[in-house]
Design a protein around this motif. Structure first.
Motif, PDB file in Angstrom:
ATOM      1  N   THR A  27       0.847  -0.615  -0.110  1.00  0.00           N
ATOM      2  CA  THR A  27       0.412  -0.265  -0.291  1.00  0.00           C
ATOM      3  C   THR A  27       1.013   1.233  -0.069  1.00  0.00           C
ATOM      4  OG1 THR A  27      -1.327  -1.483   1.375  1.00  0.00           O
ATOM      5  CG2 THR A  27      -1.770   1.339   1.649  1.00  0.00           C
ATOM      6  N   LYS A  28       1.868   0.885   1.063  1.00  0.00           N
ATOM      7  CA  LYS A  28       3.567   2.217   0.632  1.00  0.00           C
ATOM      8  C   LYS A  28       3.796   2.500  -1.168  1.00  0.00           C
ATOM      9  CE  LYS A  28       4.201   2.079   5.416  1.00  0.00           C
ATOM     10  NZ  LYS A  28       5.501   2.067   6.283  1.00  0.00           N
ATOM     11  N   VAL A  33       5.138   4.785  -6.519  1.00  0.00           N
ATOM     12  CA  VAL A  33       5.233   4.603  -8.111  1.00  0.00           C
ATOM     13  C   VAL A  33       4.501   5.771  -8.562  1.00  0.00           C
ATOM     14  CG1 VAL A  33       3.827   3.369  -9.624  1.00  0.00           C
ATOM     15  CG2 VAL A  33       5.003   2.231  -7.609  1.00  0.00           C
ATOM     16  N   ILE A  34       3.408   5.964  -8.001  1.00  0.00           N
ATOM     17  CA  ILE A  34       2.786   7.345  -8.556  1.00  0.00           C
ATOM     18  C   ILE A  34       3.608   8.868  -9.101  1.00  0.00           C
ATOM     19  CG2 ILE A  34       1.235   9.217  -8.711  1.00  0.00           C
ATOM     20  CD1 ILE A  34      -1.386   6.559  -7.476  1.00  0.00           C
ATOM     21  N   ARG A  35       4.393   8.724  -7.852  1.00  0.00           N
ATOM     22  CA  ARG A  35       5.478   9.705  -7.457  1.00  0.00           C
ATOM     23  C   ARG A  35       6.702   9.740  -8.166  1.00  0.00           C
ATOM     24  NH1 ARG A  35       4.859   9.334  -1.716  1.00  0.00           N
ATOM     25  NH2 ARG A  35       7.512   8.586  -2.193  1.00  0.00           N
ATOM     26  N   GLY A  36       7.105   8.272  -9.111  1.00  0.00           N
ATOM     27  CA  GLY A  36       7.859   7.791  -9.462  1.00  0.00           C
ATOM     28  C   GLY A  36       9.424   8.061  -8.535  1.00  0.00           C
ATOM     29  N   ASP A  37       9.153   7.828  -7.668  1.00  0.00           N
ATOM     30  CA  ASP A  37       9.869   7.876  -6.685  1.00  0.00           C
ATOM     31  C   ASP A  37      11.143   6.543  -6.323  1.00  0.00           C
ATOM     32  OD1 ASP A  37      12.106   8.499  -4.233  1.00  0.00           O
ATOM     33  OD2 ASP A  37      10.342   9.180  -2.564  1.00  0.00           O
ATOM     34  N   LEU A  38      12.202   6.532  -6.716  1.00  0.00           N
ATOM     35  CA  LEU A  38      12.749   4.974  -7.224  1.00  0.00           C
ATOM     36  C   LEU A  38      13.692   4.883  -5.876  1.00  0.00           C
ATOM     37  CD1 LEU A  38      14.362   6.165 -10.474  1.00  0.00           C
ATOM     38  CD2 LEU A  38      12.248   4.476  -9.648  1.00  0.00           C
ATOM     39  N   ALA A  39      13.962   5.607  -4.847  1.00  0.00           N
ATOM     40  CA  ALA A  39      14.318   5.379  -3.568  1.00  0.00           C
ATOM     41  C   ALA A  39      13.539   4.809  -2.902  1.00  0.00           C
ATOM     42  CB  ALA A  39      15.423   7.064  -2.574  1.00  0.00           C
ATOM     43  N   GLN A 115      -5.232  -8.298  -5.432  1.00  0.00           N
ATOM     44  CA  GLN A 115      -5.429  -6.588  -5.674  1.00  0.00           C
ATOM     45  C   GLN A 115      -4.073  -6.257  -5.611  1.00  0.00           C
ATOM     46  OE1 GLN A 115      -9.011  -6.514  -3.043  1.00  0.00           O
ATOM     47  NE2 GLN A 115     -10.038  -6.434  -4.418  1.00  0.00           N
ATOM     48  N   ILE A 116      -3.485  -5.579  -4.628  1.00  0.00           N
ATOM     49  CA  ILE A 116      -2.969  -3.929  -4.577  1.00  0.00           C
ATOM     50  C   ILE A 116      -1.928  -4.716  -5.140  1.00  0.00           C
ATOM     51  CG2 ILE A 116      -1.132  -3.303  -3.065  1.00  0.00           C
ATOM     52  CD1 ILE A 116      -2.887  -3.986  -0.648  1.00  0.00           C
ATOM     53  N   ASN A 117      -1.052  -5.681  -5.525  1.00  0.00           N
ATOM     54  CA  ASN A 117      -0.312  -6.272  -6.514  1.00  0.00           C
ATOM     55  C   ASN A 117      -0.487  -6.505  -8.194  1.00  0.00           C
ATOM     56  OD1 ASN A 117       1.480  -6.711  -4.965  1.00  0.00           O
ATOM     57  ND2 ASN A 117       1.448  -8.819  -4.975  1.00  0.00           N
ATOM     58  N   GLU A 118      -1.713  -6.326  -8.306  1.00  0.00           N
ATOM     59  CA  GLU A 118      -2.699  -6.126  -9.561  1.00  0.00           C
ATOM     60  C   GLU A 118      -2.515  -4.594 -10.354  1.00  0.00           C
ATOM     61  OE1 GLU A 118      -6.183  -8.559  -9.777  1.00  0.00           O
ATOM     62  OE2 GLU A 118      -4.918  -9.973 -10.667  1.00  0.00           O
ATOM     63  N   HIS A 119      -2.987  -3.138  -9.136  1.00  0.00           N
ATOM     64  CA  HIS A 119      -2.971  -2.519  -9.419  1.00  0.00           C
ATOM     65  C   HIS A 119      -1.369  -2.107  -9.472  1.00  0.00           C
ATOM     66  CE1 HIS A 119      -4.461   1.799  -8.398  1.00  0.00           C
ATOM     67  NE2 HIS A 119      -4.091   1.809  -7.446  1.00  0.00           N
ATOM     68  N   GLU A 125       3.095  -0.030 -15.549  1.00  0.00           N
ATOM     69  CA  GLU A 125       2.380  -0.809 -16.807  1.00  0.00           C
ATOM     70  C   GLU A 125       2.264   1.114 -17.729  1.00  0.00           C
ATOM     71  OE1 GLU A 125      -0.201  -3.058 -17.542  1.00  0.00           O
ATOM     72  OE2 GLU A 125       2.033  -5.449 -17.473  1.00  0.00           O
ATOM     73  N   LYS A 126       0.787   1.529 -17.093  1.00  0.00           N
ATOM     74  CA  LYS A 126       1.163   3.195 -17.522  1.00  0.00           C
ATOM     75  C   LYS A 126       2.670   3.731 -17.829  1.00  0.00           C
ATOM     76  CE  LYS A 126      -3.460   2.227 -18.052  1.00  0.00           C
ATOM     77  NZ  LYS A 126      -3.639   1.324 -18.474  1.00  0.00           N
ATOM     78  N   ALA A 127       3.043   4.150 -16.326  1.00  0.00           N
ATOM     79  CA  ALA A 127       4.008   4.666 -15.866  1.00  0.00           C
ATOM     80  C   ALA A 127       5.617   4.155 -17.519  1.00  0.00           C
ATOM     81  CB  ALA A 127       4.836   5.032 -15.147  1.00  0.00           C
TER      82      ALA A 127
END
Length: 172
Positions: A27-28, A33-39, A115-119, A125-127
């Motif tokens: 969940t964290k 992923v949305i922010r693109g925070d690789l660290a 469910q969380i893993n699929e999301h 994939e969108k990124a």
């Protein structure tokens, strides 16, 4: 047999707890992923690997307990499922209810994890699609078509539209 059942329920509860901890980590991961925070993604992934290792250890213990129960029941361990264990406990309603609760909790945790893993997979994939699109736009800009400009000898001079060599100069 009663101690084996208790061991199994304890193992199932520990496995559920680990899955619930893994759900928290996943969940964290979504905002990272949305922010693109690789660290942050790397740190969360390392924690997930540790949790997955703990789950694997508990899963091995669960298999061992199931083997022992299968030996007592004189049945094949591969054919023995939790639903079968619940049926075996038909004459013990308290233990049966506890086993059903363990099964339900574990099933729910695994389903939520899926469910969380699929999301998260969908977000990743969108990124990747967006990054590929941006690369395509960038490459398309670099490979603009040649102009139809000719030099004195009637040969194409090879100039490119939108070339970095020719920029608009506002000072002129």
């Amino acid at each position: 047999m009663a101690s084996l059942i208790e061991n199994l329920m304890d193992t199932l509860n520990r496995e559920s707890e680990e899955y619930e901890a893994l759900i928290e980590l996943s969940t964290k991961k979504t905002p990272a992923v949305i922010r693109g925070d690789l660290a942050a993604l790397q740190a969360i992934t390392e924690e997930e690997q540790l949790a997955a290792g703990r789950i694997q250890h508990i899963e091995n213990k669960r298999r061992d307990v199931m083997k022992e129960i299968a030996g007592v029941l004189n049945t094949d361990v591969e054919a023995l499922k939790l639903a079968d264990m619940i049926r075996v406990l038909e004459r013990r309603p308290v233990e049966r209810q506890k086993m059903e609760d363990c099964q339900s909790r574990l099933k729910s945790a695994v389903y939520r994890m899926k469910q969380i893993n699929e999301h998260n997979l969908d977000l990743i994939e969108k990124a990747l699609e967006m990054a590929q699109f941006e690369l395509n736009v960038y490459y398309a800009m670099k490979s603009a078509p040649e102009t139809a400009n000719y030099n004195r000898d009637a040969y194409n001079d090879g100039s490119v539209m939108g070339s970095a060599r020719r920029r608009f100069d506002a000072k002129q």
